[in-house]
Scaffold this motif. Structure first.
Motif, mmCIF file in Angstrom:
data_model
loop_
_atom_site.group_PDB
_atom_site.id
_atom_site.type_symbol
_atom_site.label_atom_id
_atom_site.label_comp_id
_atom_site.label_asym_id
_atom_site.label_seq_id
_atom_site.Cartn_x
_atom_site.Cartn_y
_atom_site.Cartn_z
ATOM 1 N N GLN A 215 0.834 -1.190 0.000
ATOM 2 C CA GLN A 215 0.000 0.000 0.000
ATOM 3 C C GLN A 215 0.881 1.257 0.000
ATOM 4 O O GLN A 215 2.028 1.223 0.445
ATOM 5 C CB GLN A 215 -0.925 -0.007 1.219
ATOM 6 C CG GLN A 215 -1.931 -1.141 1.219
ATOM 7 C CD GLN A 215 -2.758 -1.170 -0.049
ATOM 8 O OE1 GLN A 215 -3.361 -0.145 -0.441
ATOM 9 N NE2 GLN A 215 -2.798 -2.332 -0.707
ATOM 10 N N PRO A 216 0.345 2.394 -0.509
ATOM 11 C CA PRO A 216 1.150 3.607 -0.641
ATOM 12 C C PRO A 216 1.795 4.097 0.647
ATOM 13 O O PRO A 216 2.826 4.748 0.602
ATOM 14 C CB PRO A 216 0.133 4.629 -1.158
ATOM 15 C CG PRO A 216 -0.861 3.818 -1.896
ATOM 16 C CD PRO A 216 -0.976 2.534 -1.116
ATOM 17 N N GLU A 217 1.219 3.788 1.793
ATOM 18 C CA GLU A 217 1.784 4.290 3.047
ATOM 19 C C GLU A 217 2.803 3.337 3.668
ATOM 20 O O GLU A 217 3.370 3.634 4.719
ATOM 21 C CB GLU A 217 0.655 4.564 4.049
ATOM 22 C CG GLU A 217 -0.064 3.329 4.574
ATOM 23 C CD GLU A 217 -1.178 2.839 3.665
ATOM 24 O OE1 GLU A 217 -1.868 1.877 4.040
ATOM 25 O OE2 GLU A 217 -1.355 3.428 2.574
ATOM 26 N N GLY A 222 6.818 3.218 -0.132
ATOM 27 C CA GLY A 222 5.408 3.599 -0.103
ATOM 28 C C GLY A 222 5.226 5.066 0.245
ATOM 29 O O GLY A 222 4.379 5.763 -0.325
ATOM 30 N N TYR A 223 6.030 5.548 1.187
ATOM 31 C CA TYR A 223 5.965 6.961 1.569
ATOM 32 C C TYR A 223 6.348 7.863 0.410
ATOM 33 O O TYR A 223 5.728 8.915 0.197
ATOM 34 C CB TYR A 223 6.873 7.228 2.765
ATOM 35 C CG TYR A 223 6.971 8.699 3.121
ATOM 36 C CD1 TYR A 223 5.929 9.347 3.784
ATOM 37 C CD2 TYR A 223 8.098 9.439 2.764
ATOM 38 C CE1 TYR A 223 6.011 10.698 4.086
ATOM 39 C CE2 TYR A 223 8.188 10.784 3.056
ATOM 40 C CZ TYR A 223 7.138 11.418 3.727
ATOM 41 O OH TYR A 223 7.227 12.756 4.024
ATOM 42 N N GLN A 226 3.506 8.035 -1.989
ATOM 43 C CA GLN A 226 2.402 8.804 -1.397
ATOM 44 C C GLN A 226 2.703 10.302 -1.346
ATOM 45 O O GLN A 226 1.843 11.128 -1.661
ATOM 46 C CB GLN A 226 2.107 8.303 0.010
ATOM 47 C CG GLN A 226 0.882 8.953 0.665
ATOM 48 C CD GLN A 226 0.644 8.401 2.054
ATOM 49 O OE1 GLN A 226 1.555 8.385 2.886
ATOM 50 N NE2 GLN A 226 -0.570 7.938 2.311
ATOM 51 N N SER A 227 3.941 10.665 -0.985
ATOM 52 C CA SER A 227 4.293 12.074 -0.793
ATOM 53 C C SER A 227 4.847 12.739 -2.047
ATOM 54 O O SER A 227 4.776 13.965 -2.194
ATOM 55 C CB SER A 227 5.324 12.204 0.324
ATOM 56 O OG SER A 227 6.566 11.619 -0.065
#
Length: 302
Positions: A215-217, A222-223, A226-227
């Motif tokens: 998952q993106p987080e 993933g971070y 997401q960012s």
């Protein structure tokens, strides 16, 4: 941020058959931060250089007495400069012969400098420092040339191939060769599965985590997805986004991580992550190079 690779202590090989001179030079070299090996003959010096190069432990500088037994210093220089694995070894001749012809012969064969015995400790250290500064500049230039070649190859693949897998494979191979890392992965956002898929990877085993979805987080990679912000992490244990479950797999221990986003028109479509630089910590130069590669890959994906 300082390039930590340049702060590594130089490895010096002292080639000298006089025990008293060896001890004296050991004392002189003890005044600076360096690692010192000793060879008492030309043959021993050449074998040591070859052994260290084969093991990936390059000798930076050789202090070479011209009159060592078995193989004189001039023959050692000739053989070192003729060997593709050794030719970039820096050489300072040390000689009791004060004739111009002896000095010019060594310099003509490829030595970087010479010292006439007896010499002052400060002069020895100053000559070493000067030669090592030149060596670091040459290494930086060679590395920059390799980086540009890798970027040109990726751009060539982008413009000549419609096969995305070929472009991604060439990119990861270029990254592995230039950045000299233990592992790496290229991830892409997959809207159908609702996560991030590890599309191309290299690591301790073939197919390392290829096809895994997160998952993106999750984790540093993933971070970054997401960012949309790159991450240069030289101590993973202190990074709040580091995840053992995501950033470490199959007994592989992560120490340092560099990760940059893949963007198309400000939209993040994935990321490139590399783990454990073999030469030490990641630098901002590494970050800039990976971002340039990521820009070419994003064009290919688009």
């Amino acid at each position: 941020m300082q390039d930590t690779q340049q702060s590594v202590a130089p490895r010096i090989l002292n080639v000298e058959d006089d025990a008293e001179m060896v001890e004296l030079m050991q004392s002189m070299l003890g005044l600076v931060r360096c690692e010192v090996e000793v060879a008492y003959s030309g043959d021993e010096a050449l074998l040591l250089l070859q052994r260290e190069a084969s093991a990936g432990h390059e000798i930076d500088l050789m202090l070479l007495d011209t009159m060592v037994p078995e193989m004189d210093g001039y023959e050692v220089i000739t053989r070192v400069k003729a060997d593709p694995e050794l030719r970039n070894t820096s050489i300072i001749m040390t000689t009791a012969l004060d004739s111009i012809s002896n000095k010019t012969l060594g310099l003509g064969l490829g030595a970087d400098d010479y010292l006439t015995k007896p010499f002052d400790p400060q002069e020895l250290l100053a000559r070493i420092d000067a030669v090592m500064r030149i060596r670091r500049s040459e290494q930086a230039l060679r590395r920059r040339t390799q980086e540009l070649s890798a970027l040109l190859e990726i751009n060539r693949m982008v413009t000549s191939s419609l096969e995305l897998d070929e472009v991604l494979a060439a990119t990861m191979q270029g990254i592995r060769e230039i950045l000299q890392v233990e592992a790496g992965s290229l991830v892409l956002v997959d809207e159908e599965v609702g996560g991030i898929v590890f599309r191309k990877t290299f690591g301790p085993e073939p197919g390392w985590i290829t096809g895994r979805t997160i998952q993106p987080e999750e984790g540093i990679v993933g971070y970054v997805v997401q960012s949309g912000e790159p991450q240069l992490v030289n101590d993973v244990e202190r990074d709040p986004h580091f995840s053992v479950e995501v950033d470490e797999e199959m007994g592989f221990t992560s120490r340092t991580i560099l990760c940059v986003p893949l963007k198309i028109r400000d939209q993040v479509i994935g990321a490139i992550e590399v783990i454990n630089r073999l030469g030490g910590a990641f630098t901002h130069q590494d970050l800039e190079l990976l971002q340039a590669m990521a820009a070419s890959v994003a064009v290919a994906v688009d």
